[in-house]
Motif scaffolding. Structure first.
Motif, PDB file in Angstrom:
ATOM      1  N   SER A   1       0.851  -1.187   0.000  1.00 53.94           N
ATOM      2  CA  SER A   1       0.000   0.000   0.000  1.00 53.94           C
ATOM      3  C   SER A   1       0.882   1.230   0.000  1.00 53.94           C
ATOM      4  O   SER A   1       2.096   1.143   0.171  1.00 53.94           O
ATOM      5  CB  SER A   1      -0.904   0.004   1.244  1.00 53.94           C
ATOM      6  OG  SER A   1      -0.120   0.050   2.430  1.00 53.94           O
TER       7      SER A   1
ATOM      8  N   ARG B   1     -10.886   1.908  -1.605  1.00 51.78           N
ATOM      9  CA  ARG B   1     -10.424   1.546  -0.267  1.00 51.78           C
ATOM     10  C   ARG B   1     -11.396   0.585   0.415  1.00 51.78           C
ATOM     11  O   ARG B   1     -10.986  -0.309   1.160  1.00 51.78           O
ATOM     12  CB  ARG B   1     -10.228   2.788   0.594  1.00 51.78           C
ATOM     13  CG  ARG B   1      -9.485   2.472   1.885  1.00 51.78           C
ATOM     14  CD  ARG B   1      -9.098   3.698   2.655  1.00 51.78           C
ATOM     15  NE  ARG B   1     -10.233   4.319   3.318  1.00 51.78           N
ATOM     16  CZ  ARG B   1     -10.121   5.301   4.212  1.00 51.78           C
ATOM     17  NH1 ARG B   1      -8.923   5.769   4.525  1.00 51.78           N
ATOM     18  NH2 ARG B   1     -11.186   5.840   4.767  1.00 51.78           N
TER      19      ARG B   1
ATOM     20  N   LYS C   1     -10.953  -2.846  -1.699  1.00 51.13           N
ATOM     21  CA  LYS C   1      -9.579  -3.329  -1.854  1.00 51.13           C
ATOM     22  C   LYS C   1      -9.411  -4.131  -3.150  1.00 51.13           C
ATOM     23  O   LYS C   1      -8.638  -5.083  -3.221  1.00 51.13           O
ATOM     24  CB  LYS C   1      -9.168  -4.199  -0.652  1.00 51.13           C
ATOM     25  CG  LYS C   1      -9.055  -3.429   0.651  1.00 51.13           C
ATOM     26  CD  LYS C   1      -7.977  -2.373   0.567  1.00 51.13           C
ATOM     27  CE  LYS C   1      -7.855  -1.594   1.868  1.00 51.13           C
ATOM     28  NZ  LYS C   1      -6.822  -0.516   1.800  1.00 51.13           N
TER      29      LYS C   1
ATOM     30  N   GLY D   1      -7.141   4.024  -4.855  1.00 52.02           N
ATOM     31  CA  GLY D   1      -7.775   4.016  -3.553  1.00 52.02           C
ATOM     32  C   GLY D   1      -7.691   2.661  -2.865  1.00 52.02           C
ATOM     33  O   GLY D   1      -7.679   2.583  -1.634  1.00 52.02           O
ATOM     34  N   SER D   2      -7.609   1.585  -3.640  1.00 47.31           N
ATOM     35  CA  SER D   2      -7.521   0.246  -3.053  1.00 47.31           C
ATOM     36  C   SER D   2      -6.204   0.030  -2.320  1.00 47.31           C
ATOM     37  O   SER D   2      -6.081  -0.899  -1.521  1.00 47.31           O
ATOM     38  CB  SER D   2      -7.695  -0.818  -4.144  1.00 47.31           C
ATOM     39  OG  SER D   2      -6.585  -0.820  -5.045  1.00 47.31           O
TER      40      SER D   2
ATOM     41  N   LEU E   1      -4.841   2.570  -0.518  1.00 52.76           N
ATOM     42  CA  LEU E   1      -4.798   3.608   0.508  1.00 52.76           C
ATOM     43  C   LEU E   1      -5.099   3.001   1.872  1.00 52.76           C
ATOM     44  O   LEU E   1      -6.069   2.255   2.036  1.00 52.76           O
ATOM     45  CB  LEU E   1      -5.814   4.707   0.195  1.00 52.76           C
ATOM     46  CG  LEU E   1      -5.840   5.910   1.134  1.00 52.76           C
ATOM     47  CD1 LEU E   1      -4.523   6.678   1.075  1.00 52.76           C
ATOM     48  CD2 LEU E   1      -6.998   6.842   0.767  1.00 52.76           C
ATOM     49  N   GLN E   2      -4.276   3.322   2.853  1.00 55.21           N
ATOM     50  CA  GLN E   2      -4.463   2.774   4.196  1.00 55.21           C
ATOM     51  C   GLN E   2      -5.735   3.340   4.843  1.00 55.21           C
ATOM     52  O   GLN E   2      -6.150   4.466   4.564  1.00 55.21           O
ATOM     53  CB  GLN E   2      -3.247   3.090   5.056  1.00 55.21           C
ATOM     54  CG  GLN E   2      -1.951   2.474   4.555  1.00 55.21           C
ATOM     55  CD  GLN E   2      -0.779   2.800   5.453  1.00 55.21           C
ATOM     56  OE1 GLN E   2      -0.929   2.980   6.650  1.00 55.21           O
ATOM     57  NE2 GLN E   2       0.414   2.878   4.870  1.00 55.21           N
ATOM     58  N   LYS E   3      -6.343   2.550   5.735  1.00 60.91           N
ATOM     59  CA  LYS E   3      -7.596   2.946   6.369  1.00 60.91           C
ATOM     60  C   LYS E   3      -7.461   4.163   7.269  1.00 60.91           C
ATOM     61  O   LYS E   3      -8.432   4.881   7.515  1.00 60.91           O
ATOM     62  CB  LYS E   3      -8.163   1.769   7.170  1.00 60.91           C
ATOM     63  CG  LYS E   3      -8.675   0.630   6.306  1.00 60.91           C
ATOM     64  CD  LYS E   3      -9.351  -0.431   7.149  1.00 60.91           C
ATOM     65  CE  LYS E   3      -9.937  -1.539   6.271  1.00 60.91           C
ATOM     66  NZ  LYS E   3     -10.623  -2.571   7.064  1.00 60.91           N
TER      67      LYS E   3
END
Length: 254
Positions: free
Chosen positions: A6, A66, A69, A228-229, A231-233
């Motif tokens: 990520s 995100r 994922k 976006g997949s 990108l960290q939460k």
């Protein structure tokens, strides 16, 4: 399916996503449409649209990526199996874009050596450009796309700022002896021109601004869903989306 890698943080994601958004649409198409559609009038309409529709669409794309994922092909199917066809539609857009972006990328690669003078050179340097792009992608998100974006994007911004400042110092004298300066061109660029404005022309300008928005921000193309997949939460989607919009618009304005 859990992503094996990520973006390391907000800065890496913003630079990489902005690197995807900033392109020919900002450097060439935006000033062309601005001159065609009334200068500052187009700017005003575009800014309103980009801060409303553009920001919302970009945030939605990143949020879908995100949340699921998944890449653009599978993200919509993950949300609802009936939406799988949307993934294939979004996949077609960047595929079509690559048919001419790779050619332009080859031109730019060749330009660093010399001008293109033979019919073979564009093909050779297009393949070289594609090979370099594939290598960056092969290196992965953090060690490839993010790493290179951290160097390339600041360099691009400095280059564009330098060109923008230099253009203000230019002057041109035509055959009639009239001298036009870069500063005069800048005033035309930012001053709204309402001459001959009708409802139909206004709607055409809105349509041009909206099409430029989609093209410039790379929204609804599957690109930002894929980014976006990764990108960290913990990252704030709205904040990152706003930074991308601001950076992309600044480059377009310059």
């Amino acid at each position: 399916m859990k992503k094996s890698s990520s973006f390391s943080g907000s800065l890496g994601f913003v630079l990489a996503a902005a690197g995807s958004a900033v392109g020919v649409g900002n450097i060439w198409r935006f000033p062309y449409l601005c001159a065609k559609d009334g200068g500052g009038l187009f700017l005003l309409i575009y800014l309103v649209l980009v801060l409303t529709f553009g920001f919302t669409l970009l945030t939605t794309d990143v949020a879908i990526g995100r949340r699921t994922k998944q890449n653009a092909l599978n993200a919509f199917a993950t949300l609802n199996k009936k939406w799988r066809f949307l993934g294939y539609l979004t996949f077609l857009v960047p595929t079509l874009i690559m048919t001419y972006y790779s050619v332009i990328g080859g031109w730019i690669t060749k330009y660093f050596a010399s001008f293109i003078t033979s019919p073979v050179s564009p093909i050779v340097f297009m393949l070289l450009f594609l090979a370099l792009t594939a290598w960056v992608v092969y290196c992965g998100v953090e060690k490839g796309i993010e790493k290179f974006s951290r160097y390339i994007m600041p360099g691009l911004l400095l280059l564009i700022i330098g060109i923008a400042i230099f253009s203000l110092t230019l002057s041109y004298t035509d055959e009639s002896g009239v001298t036009r300066t870069g500063m005069e061109g800048f005033l035309v660029y930012i001053t709204p021109d309402f001459t001959g404005l009708t409802v139909q022309r206004f709607l055409n300008i809105v349509l041009d601004a909206m099409s430029q928005l989609f093209f410039s921000l790379s929204v609804s193309m599957g690109i930002m869903i894929t980014y976006g997949s990764y990108l960290q939460k913990k990252e704030n989607i709205q904040k990152n989306a706003l930074l991308i919009v601001v950076m992309d618009t600044m480059v377009a304005l310059m």
